[in-house]
Design a protein around this motif. Structure first.
Motif, PDB file in Angstrom:
ATOM      1  N   LEU A  91       3.535  -5.565  -6.266  1.00 21.07           N
ATOM      2  CA  LEU A  91       3.047  -4.674  -5.220  1.00 21.07           C
ATOM      3  C   LEU A  91       1.750  -3.984  -5.624  1.00 21.07           C
ATOM      4  CD1 LEU A  91       6.414  -3.105  -4.048  1.00 21.07           C
ATOM      5  CD2 LEU A  91       5.050  -4.825  -2.869  1.00 21.07           C
ATOM      6  N   ILE A  92       1.704  -3.486  -6.834  1.00 21.94           N
ATOM      7  CA  ILE A  92       0.503  -2.791  -7.294  1.00 21.94           C
ATOM      8  C   ILE A  92      -0.647  -3.781  -7.475  1.00 21.94           C
ATOM      9  CG2 ILE A  92      -0.493  -1.477  -9.192  1.00 21.94           C
ATOM     10  CD1 ILE A  92       2.225  -0.046  -9.412  1.00 21.94           C
ATOM     11  N   GLN A  93      -0.364  -4.991  -7.955  1.00 23.93           N
ATOM     12  CA  GLN A  93      -1.416  -5.993  -8.108  1.00 23.93           C
ATOM     13  C   GLN A  93      -2.014  -6.353  -6.764  1.00 23.93           C
ATOM     14  OE1 GLN A  93      -2.628  -7.121 -11.125  1.00 23.93           O
ATOM     15  NE2 GLN A  93      -4.248  -7.783  -9.743  1.00 23.93           N
ATOM     16  N   ASN A  94      -1.201  -6.469  -5.733  1.00 24.15           N
ATOM     17  CA  ASN A  94      -1.689  -6.751  -4.396  1.00 24.15           C
ATOM     18  C   ASN A  94      -2.640  -5.655  -3.926  1.00 24.15           C
ATOM     19  OD1 ASN A  94      -1.177  -6.084  -1.282  1.00 24.15           O
ATOM     20  ND2 ASN A  94      -1.147  -8.319  -1.587  1.00 24.15           N
ATOM     21  N   THR A  95      -2.246  -4.412  -4.136  1.00 22.11           N
ATOM     22  CA  THR A  95      -3.081  -3.280  -3.743  1.00 22.11           C
ATOM     23  C   THR A  95      -4.394  -3.270  -4.521  1.00 22.11           C
ATOM     24  OG1 THR A  95      -1.089  -2.014  -3.236  1.00 22.11           O
ATOM     25  CG2 THR A  95      -3.118  -0.768  -3.502  1.00 22.11           C
ATOM     26  N   GLN A  96      -4.320  -3.513  -5.820  1.00 20.29           N
ATOM     27  CA  GLN A  96      -5.526  -3.539  -6.645  1.00 20.29           C
ATOM     28  C   GLN A  96      -6.468  -4.672  -6.226  1.00 20.29           C
ATOM     29  OE1 GLN A  96      -6.602  -1.473  -9.245  1.00 20.29           O
ATOM     30  NE2 GLN A  96      -5.050  -0.165  -8.336  1.00 20.29           N
ATOM     31  N   ASN A  97      -5.916  -5.826  -5.914  1.00 20.02           N
ATOM     32  CA  ASN A  97      -6.744  -6.951  -5.473  1.00 20.02           C
ATOM     33  C   ASN A  97      -7.507  -6.606  -4.197  1.00 20.02           C
ATOM     34  OD1 ASN A  97      -5.850  -8.479  -7.609  1.00 20.02           O
ATOM     35  ND2 ASN A  97      -4.417  -9.695  -6.401  1.00 20.02           N
ATOM     36  N   ARG A  98      -6.811  -6.030  -3.235  1.00 21.08           N
ATOM     37  CA  ARG A  98      -7.472  -5.663  -1.972  1.00 21.08           C
ATOM     38  C   ARG A  98      -8.508  -4.576  -2.194  1.00 21.08           C
ATOM     39  NH1 ARG A  98      -4.237  -3.361   1.441  1.00 21.08           N
ATOM     40  NH2 ARG A  98      -2.438  -3.258   0.128  1.00 21.08           N
ATOM     41  N   ASP A  99      -8.215  -3.592  -3.037  1.00 19.58           N
ATOM     42  CA  ASP A  99      -9.196  -2.551  -3.338  1.00 19.58           C
ATOM     43  C   ASP A  99     -10.426  -3.140  -4.006  1.00 19.58           C
ATOM     44  OD1 ASP A  99      -7.559  -0.640  -2.274  1.00 19.58           O
ATOM     45  OD2 ASP A  99      -6.904   0.193  -4.202  1.00 19.58           O
TER      46      ASP A  99
ATOM     47  N   GLU B 111       0.824  -1.207   0.000  1.00 22.31           N
ATOM     48  CA  GLU B 111       0.000   0.000   0.000  1.00 22.31           C
ATOM     49  C   GLU B 111       0.862   1.262   0.000  1.00 22.31           C
ATOM     50  OE1 GLU B 111      -3.351   1.955   2.871  1.00 22.31           O
ATOM     51  OE2 GLU B 111      -3.328  -0.227   2.633  1.00 22.31           O
ATOM     52  N   ASN B 112       1.907   1.267   0.816  1.00 20.20           N
ATOM     53  CA  ASN B 112       2.794   2.436   0.886  1.00 20.20           C
ATOM     54  C   ASN B 112       3.546   2.654  -0.432  1.00 20.20           C
ATOM     55  OD1 ASN B 112       2.051   3.073   3.502  1.00 20.20           O
ATOM     56  ND2 ASN B 112       3.672   1.826   4.406  1.00 20.20           N
ATOM     57  N   VAL B 113       4.051   1.572  -1.010  1.00 19.12           N
ATOM     58  CA  VAL B 113       4.782   1.700  -2.277  1.00 19.12           C
ATOM     59  C   VAL B 113       3.848   2.150  -3.399  1.00 19.12           C
ATOM     60  CG1 VAL B 113       6.036   0.417  -4.057  1.00 19.12           C
ATOM     61  CG2 VAL B 113       6.605   0.090  -1.655  1.00 19.12           C
ATOM     62  N   ALA B 114       2.655   1.555  -3.472  1.00 20.81           N
ATOM     63  CA  ALA B 114       1.700   1.947  -4.513  1.00 20.81           C
ATOM     64  C   ALA B 114       1.305   3.415  -4.354  1.00 20.81           C
ATOM     65  CB  ALA B 114       0.466   1.061  -4.458  1.00 20.81           C
ATOM     66  N   HIS B 115       1.129   3.839  -3.113  1.00 17.06           N
ATOM     67  CA  HIS B 115       0.786   5.247  -2.866  1.00 17.06           C
ATOM     68  C   HIS B 115       1.941   6.167  -3.273  1.00 17.06           C
ATOM     69  CE1 HIS B 115      -1.254   8.606  -0.993  1.00 17.06           C
ATOM     70  NE2 HIS B 115      -0.133   8.901  -0.354  1.00 17.06           N
ATOM     71  N   ALA B 116       3.157   5.799  -2.894  1.00 20.77           N
ATOM     72  CA  ALA B 116       4.323   6.619  -3.227  1.00 20.77           C
ATOM     73  C   ALA B 116       4.577   6.640  -4.733  1.00 20.77           C
ATOM     74  CB  ALA B 116       5.556   6.100  -2.494  1.00 20.77           C
ATOM     75  N   ALA B 117       4.378   5.505  -5.399  1.00 28.55           N
ATOM     76  CA  ALA B 117       4.640   5.434  -6.844  1.00 28.55           C
ATOM     77  C   ALA B 117       3.683   6.316  -7.640  1.00 28.55           C
ATOM     78  CB  ALA B 117       4.535   3.988  -7.326  1.00 28.55           C
ATOM     79  N   GLY B 118       2.536   6.620  -7.068  1.00 27.92           N
ATOM     80  CA  GLY B 118       1.568   7.462  -7.765  1.00 27.92           C
ATOM     81  C   GLY B 118       1.741   8.950  -7.509  1.00 27.92           C
ATOM     82  N   ARG B 119       2.753   9.322  -6.799  1.00 24.87           N
ATOM     83  CA  ARG B 119       2.993  10.733  -6.477  1.00 24.87           C
ATOM     84  C   ARG B 119       3.863  11.392  -7.535  1.00 24.87           C
ATOM     85  NH1 ARG B 119      -0.215  12.293  -2.526  1.00 24.87           N
ATOM     86  NH2 ARG B 119       1.148  12.917  -0.882  1.00 24.87           N
ATOM     87  N   ALA B 120       3.772  12.702  -7.611  1.00 31.62           N
ATOM     88  CA  ALA B 120       4.536  13.474  -8.592  1.00 31.62           C
ATOM     89  C   ALA B 120       6.041  13.346  -8.348  1.00 31.62           C
ATOM     90  CB  ALA B 120       4.122  14.941  -8.545  1.00 31.62           C
ATOM     91  N   TRP B 121       6.464  13.320  -7.096  1.00 31.91           N
ATOM     92  CA  TRP B 121       7.892  13.255  -6.808  1.00 31.91           C
ATOM     93  C   TRP B 121       8.507  11.948  -7.313  1.00 31.91           C
ATOM     94  CZ3 TRP B 121       9.655   9.291  -3.905  1.00 31.91           C
ATOM     95  CH2 TRP B 121       8.783   8.690  -3.007  1.00 31.91           C
ATOM     96  N   ALA B 122       7.733  10.869  -7.332  1.00 31.65           N
ATOM     97  CA  ALA B 122       8.243   9.597  -7.835  1.00 31.65           C
ATOM     98  C   ALA B 122       8.507   9.693  -9.340  1.00 31.65           C
ATOM     99  CB  ALA B 122       7.267   8.468  -7.533  1.00 31.65           C
ATOM    100  N   PHE B 123       7.611  10.355 -10.036  1.00 30.03           N
ATOM    101  CA  PHE B 123       7.789  10.551 -11.475  1.00 30.03           C
ATOM    102  C   PHE B 123       9.018  11.423 -11.741  1.00 30.03           C
ATOM    103  CE2 PHE B 123       7.022  13.037 -15.347  1.00 30.03           C
ATOM    104  CZ  PHE B 123       6.969  12.000 -16.268  1.00 30.03           C
TER     105      PHE B 123
END
Length: 160
Positions: A63-71, A10-22
């Motif tokens: 990591l993102i697949q795990n987050t998507q599955n739970r959502d 969840e933390n990695v997926a959240h961080a990966a979607g932020r502008a600073w990660a890009f």
């Protein structure tokens, strides 16, 4: 272990979607490109970016697949509860577990029901408003308000 992995995902997926990660990714690619002449555009220089992007992509997929599955499970549970507690048909609960053929049959059945009910509602509304127009069209201005009151259109724009 599962809770720790879920928190990490969840933390990695959240961080990966932020502008600073890009921005971090763009800066990394720009620095890599600038370093090209210093390494004479060697195979090692190319291998660095290829290896880094492959590793990051490989890990992010899980990591993102795990987050998507739970959502998806959470949203489905909420929808099931709304269906169960509301006036909707309980037939819809659990349809995410149907096979593709069963889901298509379910969609077809829903479309047929929608088409059948839409025609009934449209013809009822059409006949009701045509009667309203015929009624209001016959009366002088002073009587139209009473007619619109009768047909439930008081306060709304009357077409007459």
């Amino acid at each position: 272990m599962e809770k720790a992995f879920n928190r990490l995902a969840e933390n990695v997926a959240h961080a990966a979607g932020r502008a600073w990660a890009f921005v971090l990714c763009v800066v990394s690619v720009v620095l890599w490109a600038i370093a090209g002449p210093a390494f004479h555009y060697s195979e090692t220089w190319q291998l660095i970016i290829n290896t880094a992007t492959t590793i990051v992509t490989f890990l992010m997929v899980f990591l993102i697949q795990n987050t998507q599955n739970r959502d998806g499970v959470a949203i489905q549970a909420k929808l099931d509860e709304l269906i169960r507690s509301g006036r909707a048909k309980n037939d819809f609960i659990g349809i995410e577990h149907l096979t593709e053929a069963e889901a298509q049959e379910f969609r077809t059945r829903c479309a047929q029901t929608k088409t059948a009910s839409k025609g009934t509602i449209a013809s009822h509304a059409e006949s009701r408003f045509s009667r309203h127009d015929a009624c209001c069209g016959r009366f002088p201005d002073s009587c139209r308000e009473a007619c619109c009151d009768h047909w439930g259109r008081r306060g709304r724009a009357c077409r007459s």
